[in-house]
Design a protein around this motif. Structure first.
Motif, short mmCIF file in Angstrom:
data_model
loop_
_atom_site.label_atom_id
_atom_site.label_comp_id
_atom_site.label_asym_id
_atom_site.label_seq_id
_atom_site.Cartn_x
_atom_site.Cartn_y
_atom_site.Cartn_z
N VAL A 178 0.94 -1.52 -0.29
CA VAL A 178 0.12 -0.08 0.06
C VAL A 178 1.08 1.05 0.11
CG1 VAL A 178 -1.64 1.07 1.15
CG2 VAL A 178 -1.91 -1.18 0.90
N LEU A 179 1.76 0.91 1.02
CA LEU A 179 3.11 2.49 1.44
C LEU A 179 3.39 2.79 -0.68
CD1 LEU A 179 3.83 1.99 3.92
CD2 LEU A 179 2.70 3.49 3.17
N ALA A 180 3.55 1.86 -1.25
CA ALA A 180 4.31 1.33 -2.53
C ALA A 180 3.60 2.33 -3.37
CB ALA A 180 5.84 0.33 -2.89
N ARG A 181 1.68 1.63 -3.44
CA ARG A 181 0.96 2.33 -3.68
C ARG A 181 0.99 3.89 -3.94
NH1 ARG A 181 -2.96 -2.91 -3.38
NH2 ARG A 181 -2.37 -4.01 -5.20
N ARG A 182 0.88 4.02 -2.59
CA ARG A 182 0.73 5.58 -2.27
C ARG A 182 1.51 6.39 -3.06
NH1 ARG A 182 -1.59 5.35 3.91
NH2 ARG A 182 -3.94 4.64 3.14
N ARG A 183 3.39 6.23 -3.03
CA ARG A 183 3.96 7.08 -3.18
C ARG A 183 4.18 7.32 -4.61
NH1 ARG A 183 7.82 3.54 -0.03
NH2 ARG A 183 8.05 2.65 -1.26
N GLN A 184 3.90 5.68 -5.75
CA GLN A 184 3.87 6.28 -7.30
C GLN A 184 2.88 6.47 -7.39
OE1 GLN A 184 3.31 2.30 -9.27
NE2 GLN A 184 4.02 3.21 -11.12
N ALA A 185 1.56 7.05 -6.84
CA ALA A 185 0.43 7.99 -6.50
C ALA A 185 0.64 9.54 -6.57
CB ALA A 185 -1.03 7.13 -5.54
N ARG A 186 1.30 9.74 -5.49
CA ARG A 186 1.38 10.91 -5.41
C ARG A 186 2.65 11.89 -5.94
NH1 ARG A 186 5.62 11.58 0.21
NH2 ARG A 186 4.98 9.72 -0.55
N LEU A 187 3.61 10.68 -6.56
CA LEU A 187 4.02 10.89 -8.05
C LEU A 187 3.54 11.62 -9.07
CD1 LEU A 187 7.29 8.76 -8.03
CD2 LEU A 187 7.35 10.98 -7.42
N ALA A 188 2.44 10.81 -9.55
CA ALA A 188 1.85 11.43 -10.36
C ALA A 188 0.42 12.50 -10.11
CB ALA A 188 0.37 10.45 -10.92
N VAL A 189 0.40 12.72 -9.24
CA VAL A 189 0.09 14.25 -8.42
C VAL A 189 0.80 14.81 -8.08
CG1 VAL A 189 -1.43 15.46 -6.80
CG2 VAL A 189 -2.23 12.61 -7.45
N GLU A 190 2.06 15.06 -7.95
CA GLU A 190 2.68 16.65 -8.19
C GLU A 190 3.70 16.48 -8.97
OE1 GLU A 190 5.91 14.37 -5.23
OE2 GLU A 190 4.88 15.39 -3.26
N HIS A 191 3.47 15.59 -10.45
CA HIS A 191 4.64 15.55 -11.25
C HIS A 191 3.26 15.65 -12.61
CE1 HIS A 191 8.15 16.59 -9.39
NE2 HIS A 191 7.95 14.93 -8.98
N PRO A 192 2.06 16.16 -12.89
CA PRO A 192 1.24 15.61 -14.08
C PRO A 192 1.27 15.25 -15.05
CG PRO A 192 0.38 17.90 -13.06
CD PRO A 192 1.80 17.32 -12.23
N ASP A 193 2.62 16.69 -15.89
CA ASP A 193 2.34 16.63 -16.71
C ASP A 193 4.08 15.98 -17.50
OD1 ASP A 193 4.27 18.08 -14.53
OD2 ASP A 193 5.26 19.62 -15.85
#
Length: 109
Positions: free
Chosen positions: A69-84
């Motif tokens: 779950v923590l790895a999924r959250r880290r990846q989702a946070r990357l998608a939110v922080e760098h959407p472009d």
């Protein structure tokens, strides 16, 4: 952050997810067997052995599931922080992985 650096962070997240999946497949049965053996040796009852096997499996599944779950959250946070940059970095990561797989299974004639 560059696309290459973001692709490396995506690769780290994917590696953590794969490691957690392998832990679930290996750690849970080992802890269940250890709990069953401990319950059978110490208390001599099948019910106690079953209870300790379930407790061991639950502990192993919880620890590996938490890291998944923590790895999924880290990846989702990357998608939110760098959407472009995220779609290009994800495509770069997929291309690198496909190239590695192709090189690994290449037939030499």
């Amino acid at each position: 952050m560059t696309v290459a650096a973001l692709a490396e962070r995506i690769a780290a997240c994917e590696a953590a997810r794969e490691r957690a999946r392998r832990q679930i497949l290996t750690l849970v049965p080992v802890l269940a067997l250890a709990g069953a053996g401990l319950g059978l040796l110490l208390f001599g009852g099948a019910g106690t052995a079953l209870a300790l096997a379930l407790a061991g499996a639950a502990f192993g599944a919880a620890s590996a599931g938490l890291s998944l779950v923590l790895a999924r959250r880290r990846q989702a946070r990357l998608a939110v922080e760098h959407p472009d940059l995220y779609p290009a970095a994800l495509e770069r990561y997929r291309m690198v992985m496909a190239t590695e797989r192709a090189g690994r299974y290449k037939l030499y004639c």
